[in-house]
Design a protein around this motif. Structure first.
Motif, PDB file in Angstrom:
ATOM      1  N   PHE A  38       0.843  -1.191   0.000  1.00  0.00           N
ATOM      2  CA  PHE A  38       0.000   0.000   0.000  1.00  0.00           C
ATOM      3  C   PHE A  38       0.877   1.239   0.000  1.00  0.00           C
ATOM      4  CE2 PHE A  38      -3.273  -2.924   1.151  1.00  0.00           C
ATOM      5  CZ  PHE A  38      -4.472  -2.306   0.835  1.00  0.00           C
ATOM      6  N   VAL A  39       0.391   2.305  -0.632  1.00  0.00           N
ATOM      7  CA  VAL A  39       1.089   3.587  -0.671  1.00  0.00           C
ATOM      8  C   VAL A  39       0.085   4.686  -0.310  1.00  0.00           C
ATOM      9  CG1 VAL A  39       2.786   2.862  -2.390  1.00  0.00           C
ATOM     10  CG2 VAL A  39       0.649   3.899  -3.134  1.00  0.00           C
ATOM     11  N   PRO A  40       0.569   5.785   0.258  1.00  0.00           N
ATOM     12  CA  PRO A  40      -0.343   6.883   0.559  1.00  0.00           C
ATOM     13  C   PRO A  40      -0.687   7.651  -0.722  1.00  0.00           C
ATOM     14  CG  PRO A  40       1.886   7.473   1.200  1.00  0.00           C
ATOM     15  CD  PRO A  40       1.926   6.040   0.743  1.00  0.00           C
ATOM     16  N   VAL A  41      -1.950   8.055  -0.842  1.00  0.00           N
ATOM     17  CA  VAL A  41      -2.388   8.864  -1.981  1.00  0.00           C
ATOM     18  C   VAL A  41      -3.220  10.025  -1.469  1.00  0.00           C
ATOM     19  CG1 VAL A  41      -2.353   7.005  -3.695  1.00  0.00           C
ATOM     20  CG2 VAL A  41      -4.444   7.433  -2.402  1.00  0.00           C
ATOM     21  N   GLY A  46      -7.029  17.895   1.203  1.00  0.00           N
ATOM     22  CA  GLY A  46      -6.093  17.670   2.301  1.00  0.00           C
ATOM     23  C   GLY A  46      -6.196  16.287   2.918  1.00  0.00           C
ATOM     24  N   CYS A  47      -6.959  15.399   2.320  1.00  0.00           N
ATOM     25  CA  CYS A  47      -7.133  14.041   2.836  1.00  0.00           C
ATOM     26  C   CYS A  47      -6.218  13.059   2.122  1.00  0.00           C
ATOM     27  CB  CYS A  47      -8.588  13.595   2.671  1.00  0.00           C
ATOM     28  SG  CYS A  47      -9.734  14.516   3.704  1.00  0.00           S
ATOM     29  N   PHE A  48      -5.818  12.033   2.856  1.00  0.00           N
ATOM     30  CA  PHE A  48      -4.978  10.971   2.324  1.00  0.00           C
ATOM     31  C   PHE A  48      -5.591   9.627   2.666  1.00  0.00           C
ATOM     32  CE2 PHE A  48      -2.194  14.543   2.857  1.00  0.00           C
ATOM     33  CZ  PHE A  48      -1.378  14.510   1.741  1.00  0.00           C
ATOM     34  N   ALA A  49      -5.385   8.652   1.791  1.00  0.00           N
ATOM     35  CA  ALA A  49      -5.810   7.276   2.016  1.00  0.00           C
ATOM     36  C   ALA A  49      -4.639   6.373   1.682  1.00  0.00           C
ATOM     37  CB  ALA A  49      -7.014   6.928   1.129  1.00  0.00           C
ATOM     38  N   LEU A  50      -4.735   5.121   2.094  1.00  0.00           N
ATOM     39  CA  LEU A  50      -3.763   4.123   1.680  1.00  0.00           C
ATOM     40  C   LEU A  50      -4.323   3.443   0.445  1.00  0.00           C
ATOM     41  CD1 LEU A  50      -2.827   2.579   5.139  1.00  0.00           C
ATOM     42  CD2 LEU A  50      -1.547   4.251   3.787  1.00  0.00           C
ATOM     43  N   SER A  51      -3.492   3.246  -0.564  1.00  0.00           N
ATOM     44  CA  SER A  51      -3.942   2.707  -1.841  1.00  0.00           C
ATOM     45  C   SER A  51      -3.108   1.507  -2.247  1.00  0.00           C
ATOM     46  CB  SER A  51      -3.817   3.788  -2.920  1.00  0.00           C
ATOM     47  OG  SER A  51      -4.022   3.252  -4.204  1.00  0.00           O
ATOM     48  N   LEU A  52      -3.791   0.518  -2.826  1.00  0.00           N
ATOM     49  CA  LEU A  52      -3.116  -0.609  -3.441  1.00  0.00           C
ATOM     50  C   LEU A  52      -3.730  -0.815  -4.813  1.00  0.00           C
ATOM     51  CD1 LEU A  52      -1.105  -2.976  -3.351  1.00  0.00           C
ATOM     52  CD2 LEU A  52      -2.960  -4.362  -2.409  1.00  0.00           C
ATOM     53  N   ALA A  53      -2.932  -0.585  -5.853  1.00  0.00           N
ATOM     54  CA  ALA A  53      -3.401  -0.800  -7.223  1.00  0.00           C
ATOM     55  C   ALA A  53      -3.350  -2.283  -7.523  1.00  0.00           C
ATOM     56  CB  ALA A  53      -2.531  -0.030  -8.206  1.00  0.00           C
ATOM     57  N   GLY A  65     -12.433   8.918   5.372  1.00  0.00           N
ATOM     58  CA  GLY A  65     -11.746   9.531   4.245  1.00  0.00           C
ATOM     59  C   GLY A  65     -10.358  10.046   4.536  1.00  0.00           C
ATOM     60  N   GLN A  66      -9.759   9.683   5.693  1.00  0.00           N
ATOM     61  CA  GLN A  66      -8.485  10.275   6.086  1.00  0.00           C
ATOM     62  C   GLN A  66      -7.631   9.284   6.865  1.00  0.00           C
ATOM     63  OE1 GLN A  66      -6.100  12.245   5.583  1.00  0.00           O
ATOM     64  NE2 GLN A  66      -6.663  14.225   6.397  1.00  0.00           N
ATOM     65  N   ILE A  67      -6.326   9.263   6.589  1.00  0.00           N
ATOM     66  CA  ILE A  67      -5.377   8.494   7.399  1.00  0.00           C
ATOM     67  C   ILE A  67      -4.475   9.421   8.203  1.00  0.00           C
ATOM     68  CG2 ILE A  67      -5.320   6.497   5.856  1.00  0.00           C
ATOM     69  CD1 ILE A  67      -2.502   7.561   4.930  1.00  0.00           C
ATOM     70  N   ALA A  68      -4.530  10.718   7.915  1.00  0.00           N
ATOM     71  CA  ALA A  68      -3.562  11.651   8.489  1.00  0.00           C
ATOM     72  C   ALA A  68      -4.037  12.336   9.767  1.00  0.00           C
ATOM     73  CB  ALA A  68      -3.177  12.707   7.455  1.00  0.00           C
ATOM     74  N   HIS A  69      -5.140  11.901  10.337  1.00  0.00           N
ATOM     75  CA  HIS A  69      -5.563  12.493  11.607  1.00  0.00           C
ATOM     76  C   HIS A  69      -4.784  11.851  12.755  1.00  0.00           C
ATOM     77  CE1 HIS A  69      -8.209   9.040  10.866  1.00  0.00           C
ATOM     78  NE2 HIS A  69      -8.192   8.876  12.162  1.00  0.00           N
ATOM     79  N   HIS A  74      -8.736   8.158  16.106  1.00  0.00           N
ATOM     80  CA  HIS A  74      -9.106   7.101  15.167  1.00  0.00           C
ATOM     81  C   HIS A  74     -10.275   6.283  15.705  1.00  0.00           C
ATOM     82  CE1 HIS A  74      -8.844   3.916  12.271  1.00  0.00           C
ATOM     83  NE2 HIS A  74      -8.745   3.055  13.246  1.00  0.00           N
ATOM     84  N   HIS A  75     -11.209   5.927  14.801  1.00  0.00           N
ATOM     85  CA  HIS A  75     -12.357   5.125  15.209  1.00  0.00           C
ATOM     86  C   HIS A  75     -12.379   3.767  14.519  1.00  0.00           C
ATOM     87  CE1 HIS A  75     -13.876   8.504  17.453  1.00  0.00           C
ATOM     88  NE2 HIS A  75     -13.607   9.253  16.404  1.00  0.00           N
ATOM     89  N   ALA A  76     -12.411   3.727  13.208  1.00  0.00           N
ATOM     90  CA  ALA A  76     -12.460   2.447  12.493  1.00  0.00           C
ATOM     91  C   ALA A  76     -11.994   2.645  11.060  1.00  0.00           C
ATOM     92  CB  ALA A  76     -13.880   1.895  12.495  1.00  0.00           C
ATOM     93  N   TRP A  77     -11.363   1.618  10.515  1.00  0.00           N
ATOM     94  CA  TRP A  77     -10.920   1.665   9.128  1.00  0.00           C
ATOM     95  C   TRP A  77     -12.028   1.193   8.209  1.00  0.00           C
ATOM     96  CZ3 TRP A  77      -7.049   4.575   8.513  1.00  0.00           C
ATOM     97  CH2 TRP A  77      -6.004   4.602   9.430  1.00  0.00           C
ATOM     98  N   LEU A  78     -12.088   1.795   7.049  1.00  0.00           N
ATOM     99  CA  LEU A  78     -12.971   1.329   5.989  1.00  0.00           C
ATOM    100  C   LEU A  78     -12.091   1.045   4.781  1.00  0.00           C
ATOM    101  CD1 LEU A  78     -15.735   0.760   4.736  1.00  0.00           C
ATOM    102  CD2 LEU A  78     -15.837   3.182   4.103  1.00  0.00           C
ATOM    103  N   ALA A  79     -12.194  -0.158   4.264  1.00  0.00           N
ATOM    104  CA  ALA A  79     -11.443  -0.535   3.073  1.00  0.00           C
ATOM    105  C   ALA A  79     -12.447  -0.810   1.969  1.00  0.00           C
ATOM    106  CB  ALA A  79     -10.607  -1.775   3.352  1.00  0.00           C
ATOM    107  N   CYS A  80     -12.212  -0.191   0.817  1.00  0.00           N
ATOM    108  CA  CYS A  80     -13.107  -0.374  -0.325  1.00  0.00           C
ATOM    109  C   CYS A  80     -12.298  -0.731  -1.565  1.00  0.00           C
ATOM    110  CB  CYS A  80     -13.899   0.903  -0.604  1.00  0.00           C
ATOM    111  SG  CYS A  80     -15.012   1.359   0.735  1.00  0.00           S
TER     112      CYS A  80
END
Length: 118
Positions: A38-41, A46-53, A65-69, A74-80
């Motif tokens: 995964f890489v940050p995108v 001003g929001c960032f997510a982790l991405s895997l192509a 919608g954010q990994i940079a808080h 932090h509450h819960a991850w959502l992966a889509c």
């Protein structure tokens, strides 16, 4: 949270005394340890997510919608998974699959990623 460093640095570099980790740091490191590159995108605003192509789409991981808080917020991850890698931020709901979180994400991606690249 304003950054004094890049998002990549916030995910990987040693933290100076007194600097709190961002929420995505632990998730990023855990996914990478499992061999999932995964890489940050930047997703806009001003929001960032982790991405895997993947060959047939892209997986994005974030918390509201954010990994940079701050990790303490932090509450819960959502992966889509987005079947349309060219525009995951504008994807139709039919092109998106919620994967869930943590180990479920690692199992889901591993099952698809390693089969496709082998």
């Amino acid at each position: 949270m304003p950054f004094a460093r890049t998002i990549a640095s916030a995910l990987t570099d040693p933290l100076p005394d007194g600097e709190a980790p961002i929420a995505g740091r632990g998730a990023y490191q855990a996914l990478r340890e499992r061999g999932l590159p995964f890489v940050p995108v930047h997703t806009g605003g001003g929001c960032f997510a982790l991405s895997l192509a993947l060959p047939y789409g892209e997986v994005l991981v974030a918390n509201d919608g954010q990994i940079a808080h701050d990790a303490t917020d932090h509450h819960a991850w959502l992966a889509c998974f987005y079947a349309s890698p060219s525009s995951p931020y504008d994807a139709d709901e039919d092109d998106m699959t919620e994967i869930y979180l943590a180990n479920a994400l690692a199992r889901w991606v591993t099952a698809r990623y390693f089969i496709l690249v082998s």
